[in-house]
Motif scaffolding. Structure first.
Motif, PDB file in Angstrom:
ATOM      1  N   VAL A   1      10.964   8.893   7.166  1.00 11.21           N
ATOM      2  CA  VAL A   1      10.361   7.553   7.170  1.00 11.21           C
ATOM      3  C   VAL A   1      11.151   6.440   7.605  1.00 11.21           C
ATOM      4  CG1 VAL A   1       9.548   5.590   5.326  1.00 11.21           C
ATOM      5  CG2 VAL A   1       9.137   8.074   5.011  1.00 11.21           C
TER       6      VAL A   1
ATOM      7  N   TRP B   1       2.814   5.516   0.877  1.00  6.91           N
ATOM      8  CA  TRP B   1       4.037   6.374   1.288  1.00  6.91           C
ATOM      9  C   TRP B   1       3.284   7.515   1.580  1.00  6.91           C
ATOM     10  CZ3 TRP B   1       8.513   4.890   1.887  1.00  6.91           C
ATOM     11  CH2 TRP B   1       9.339   3.584   0.867  1.00  6.91           C
TER      12      TRP B   1
ATOM     13  N   ILE C   1       3.630  -0.865   0.308  1.00  3.67           N
ATOM     14  CA  ILE C   1       3.960   0.287   0.912  1.00  3.67           C
ATOM     15  C   ILE C   1       3.112   1.730   0.436  1.00  3.67           C
ATOM     16  CG2 ILE C   1       5.398   1.986   1.808  1.00  3.67           C
ATOM     17  CD1 ILE C   1       7.383   0.469   1.706  1.00  3.67           C
TER      18      ILE C   1
ATOM     19  N   THR D   1       8.196   3.061  10.576  1.00  2.00           N
ATOM     20  CA  THR D   1       6.790   3.831  10.653  1.00  2.00           C
ATOM     21  C   THR D   1       5.919   3.601   9.175  1.00  2.00           C
ATOM     22  OG1 THR D   1       8.664   5.693   9.673  1.00  2.00           O
ATOM     23  CG2 THR D   1       8.142   5.558  11.693  1.00  2.00           C
ATOM     24  N   THR D   2       6.887   2.623   8.567  1.00  2.00           N
ATOM     25  CA  THR D   2       5.893   2.485   7.075  1.00  2.00           C
ATOM     26  C   THR D   2       4.833   1.831   7.099  1.00  2.00           C
ATOM     27  OG1 THR D   2       7.657   0.874   7.302  1.00  2.00           O
ATOM     28  CG2 THR D   2       8.003   2.929   5.363  1.00  2.00           C
ATOM     29  N   VAL D   3       3.536   1.913   6.796  1.00  4.82           N
ATOM     30  CA  VAL D   3       2.117   1.618   6.490  1.00  4.82           C
ATOM     31  C   VAL D   3       1.593   0.542   5.643  1.00  4.82           C
ATOM     32  CG1 VAL D   3       1.352   2.560   9.058  1.00  4.82           C
ATOM     33  CG2 VAL D   3       0.952   3.426   6.595  1.00  4.82           C
TER      34      VAL D   3
ATOM     35  N   SER E   1       2.162   6.663   4.818  1.00  6.54           N
ATOM     36  CA  SER E   1       3.216   6.809   5.946  1.00  6.54           C
ATOM     37  C   SER E   1       3.937   7.934   5.957  1.00  6.54           C
ATOM     38  CB  SER E   1       4.251   6.027   5.617  1.00  6.54           C
ATOM     39  OG  SER E   1       3.419   4.808   5.489  1.00  6.54           O
TER      40      SER E   1
END
Length: 550
Positions: A341, A331, A329, A346-348, A334
Motif C-alpha cells: 500500500v 482499505w 480510504i 495504490t489507495t482508492v 486498496s
C-alpha cells in the motif's frame, strides 16, 4: 447455630407460601454483631434489602428470642415484604408520604408506622391462608405495657379471634378496643390496596405518640426488634413515579376529602428518600424529581424535515487524494489492488452517486437554553420551580428528537453555570437546571458572544426564560455592543430565538419591546405556572405546522 442449616433447607418452602413462581436469592445469615452492622441490620432479628432483594437474618437475635423453631413464619414474613407489601421501592415511598400527612410534627416516626402497617397485612395473610403460628412469634418477643403495643397486639387478637390477653398486657381500655376494631376492618377491606388505608391507620396511631408522656419515640424503642423495613432502600437511587400521589380516607374525609391527589415538592421527595434509608446527593434526588415531573409533558422538539432527500449509491472506486480525509480510504479494495500500500498511488476511495428517494431526512434543531436564577426565582431544591420544570420538559423533548442541548443557569455578573457545550447527557443537563444562585440579575452576554463567533454546524434555537431582568441583555456595561452581539447570535443560530417572560407591565418596558422588534419572539406570561402550557404551545406555534422544508 444448628438451626441455620435447617432454615436454609426450608427456604424454597418459604417461597412457596406466596407462589410456586417466586424466585429470590436465599436469605443471608449474619453470625456476629460486626456482620449485622456491616449489613445494616440493627435492633431487629430480620430485615429486607430492596437493593439486591435479600433477606437478612441475625443468628444471635433469633437465638435470643428463642425463635429457632419458626423458620417459615420469619422467612415467609420477610419474603412477603419483597413480593406482597410493599413489594418495591415506589410503593414504599408512596406509603411513607401518605403516612407523613397524618403525622404532623412526628414525621421522624413515619417509616416505623409504615413498617407496622405492612406487617399487619403480611402476618394476617400468612395466618389465614397458610395457618402459620404468627401469634407465637409475638409471644416469644414478649408482652409490653405500652399503649401503642397493646393496640397493635389487640388488632391481631381481633383479626385471628384470639382470647384477650393472648398478646396484650392486661385489660385494654375502650379507646384501644375501638382503634383495633377499625384497623381490623381496614386490613380485611383492603388486602391488596394498602394505600387506601395508610392515611387512616397513621391518623389512628397519631395520638399514641403525640400524647405520650414518655416521649414520642420511646414507644418504638421498646419494639425495635420487629422493624425490618427501616433501611429497605439503602444503597438505591431515588425512586421514580411518585411526583403525584392519591391519598384516600374513609375515617377522616374532612381532613383531605375522600380522595385527594397531592403533588409533592422537592423537599417532600427528599424527606421520603431519607425515610427509606436512601443516601443520595441532593442533586441526584432533585434530578430524579424533575425528570419524573417532566415526563408527562414531553413533546416533539422542532426538527427540519426534508422529503425526497437524495440517497447515495455506490458506483465504484477512484484514486484517493492525499489531501482528502484518511477515513475515506477503502482499505480492503486498496489491498486487493496492491499488496504493497502506497498512499496516493495504490489507495482508492469509494465513489458515490445520488438517486431520488422517498426517505425523509431529519435535521434536529439544537437548543440553547438560558434560565434566569436570580433572587426573584424559586429555589428548585426546596419547592417546585416551574422555570426548572419547563426547562426540563423542553430539554428532554429536544433530546428525544436527537438534538443537542446547552443549558445555562444565570444570575448576577459572571455568576452562571453551564453544561460542557451542547450535550446529550440528560443528567448533566438536569444537574445544571436544578442548581440555584439567588443573586442579582445580569444576562451572560459573554456566553452568547463566544458561542456564536462562528456559524454552528447545526441550526439552533435560543430560548430564554426570565422576567423583567432580561433587559440586562441590552443595558449592562459590556466592552462591546450588546445589541450587536444579540443580533449576531440570532443570525448565526438560524433556528430563531424566543423569550418567555413574566412581566409586571408587558407593554411598558421599552427595552423589552425593542428586543421584540429586533427579532426575538416574546411570550409574556402572568405566572410561572403558565410555563407548562408555553412549553407545549412553543413547539406547536413555531414548528409543527411548518415542519417540512423543501
Amino acid at each position: 447455630m444448628n438451626f441455620v442449616k435447617d432454615w436454609e433447607n426450608r427456604w424454597e418452602e418459604a417461597l412457596k407460601l406466596w407462589s410456586d413462581y417466586v424466585k429470590l436469592t436465599p436469605a443471608k445469615f449474619l453470625f456476629s454483631v460486626s456482620e449485622e452492622k456491616t449489613e445494616g441490620l440493627t435492633g431487629s432479628f430480620a430485615a429486607i434489602r430492596l437493593l439486591d432483594h435479600r433477606v437478612l437474618l441475625s443468628v444471635e437475635q433469633i437465638k435470643k428470642y428463642k425463635l429457632e423453631d419458626y423458620p417459615l413464619e420469619i422467612m415467609g414474613h420477610e419474603i412477603g415484604h419483597h413480593v406482597y407489601c410493599p413489594g418495591d421501592l415506589t410503593d414504599q415511598a408512596k406509603l411513607i408520604y401518605i403516612a407523613s400527612l397524618a403525622l404532623p410534627r412526628l414525621e421522624h416516626l413515619t417509616s416505623r408506622i409504615v413498617n407496622v402497617y405492612e406487617d399487619l397485612y403480611i402476618n394476617d395473610h400468612l395466618k389465614r391462608y397458610n395457618q402459620l403460628r404468627m401469634e407465637q412469634v409475638y409471644q416469644k418477643i414478649g408482652k409490653n405495657k405500652d399503649r401503642f403495643w397493646n393496640f397493635y397486639m389487640r388488632t391481631y387478637e381481633l383479626l385471628w379471634a384470639l382470647p384477650s390477653e393472648t398478646l396484650t398486657e392486661g385489660k385494654v381500655d375502650d379507646q384501644i378496643q375501638s382503634d383495633a376494631s377499625l384497623v381490623c376492618r381496614m386490613i380485611r377491606n383492603f388486602p391488596n390496596e394498602w394505600s387506601k388505608g395508610m392515611f387512616d391507620f397513621a391518623s389512628i396511631c397519631f395520638p399514641y405518640f403525640f400524647e405520650s408522656k414518655e416521649g414520642n419515640s420511646s414507644n418504638f424503642e421498646k419494639m425495635s426488634t420487629i422493624f425490618d423495613t427501616l433501611d429497605a432502600g439503602k444503597g438505591m437511587v431515588p425512586p421514580s413515579g411518585i411526583t403525584d400521589i392519591e391519598v384516600e380516607s374513609e375515617l377522616f374525609p374532612t381532613e383531605i376529602g375522600p380522595i385527594a391527589k397531592r403533588s409533592i415538592n422537592p423537599a417532600d421527595f427528599s424527606s421520603i428518600c431519607k425515610a427509606m434509608g436512601i443516601e443520595a446527593e441532593t442533586s441526584d434526588i432533585v434530578y430524579q424529581y424533575y425528570k419524573d415531573k417532566a415526563l408527562p409533558y414531553l413533546i416533539p422538539f422542532p426538527e427540519l424535515r426534508t422529503p425526497g432527500a437524495k440517497e447515495e449509491i455506490l458506483e465504484g472506486n477512484e484514486l484517493w487524494d492525499p489531501g482528502s480525509p484518511i477515513e475515506r480510504i477503502n482499505w480492503i479494495e486498496s489491498t486487493i489492488r496492491s499488496p504493497i500500500v502506497v498512499p496516493g498511488y495504490t489507495t482508492v476511495e469509494d465513489l458515490y452517486g445520488e438517486t431520488e428517494s422517498y426517505e425523509i431526512k431529519k435535521n434536529p434543531i439544537d437548543l440553547d437554553l438560558f434560565v434566569d436564577c436570580s433572587g426573584s426565582m424559586p429555589n428548585p431544591q426546596s419547592s417546585l420551580s416551574y422555570l426548572t420544570l419547563a426547562g426540563a420538559i423542553i430539554s428532554l423533548s429536544a433530546l428525544r428528537t436527537g438534538s443537542h442541548v446547552r443549558v445555562t443557569l444565570w444570575s448576577g455578573e459572571k455568576e452562571y453555570e453551564t453544561t460542557n457545550g451542547f450535550v446529550r447527557n440528560e443528567k448533566e443537563i438536569l444537574k445544571v437546571l436544578t442548581g440555584y444562585f439567588g443573586g442579582g440579575t445580569c444576562f451572560p452576554l459573554d456566553l452568547l458572544e463566544e458561542g456564536y463567533k462562528e456559524k454552528p454546524k447545526s441550526k439552533r434555537h435560543i430560548l430564554i426564560i426570565s422576567d423583567d431582568g432580561i433587559d440586562t441583555m441590552f443595558t449592562q456595561t459590556y466592552p462591546r455592543n450588546p445589541r450587536a452581539i444579540a443580533k449576531n447570535a440570532l443570525e448565526k443560530a438560524e433556528g430563531g430565538g424566543s423569550m418567555v417572560l413574566q412581566l409586571y407591565n408587558p407593554k411598558g418596558n421599552s427595552i423589552i419591546n425593542e428586543m421584540g422588534e429586533s427579532g426575538w419572539e416574546l411570550y409574556p406570561i402572568q405566572s410561572w405556572e403558565d410555563l407548562i402550557q408555553f412549553s407545549k404551545d412553543f413547539v406547536q406555534r413555531n414548528y409543527v405546522r411548518n415542519q417540512i422544508l423543501r
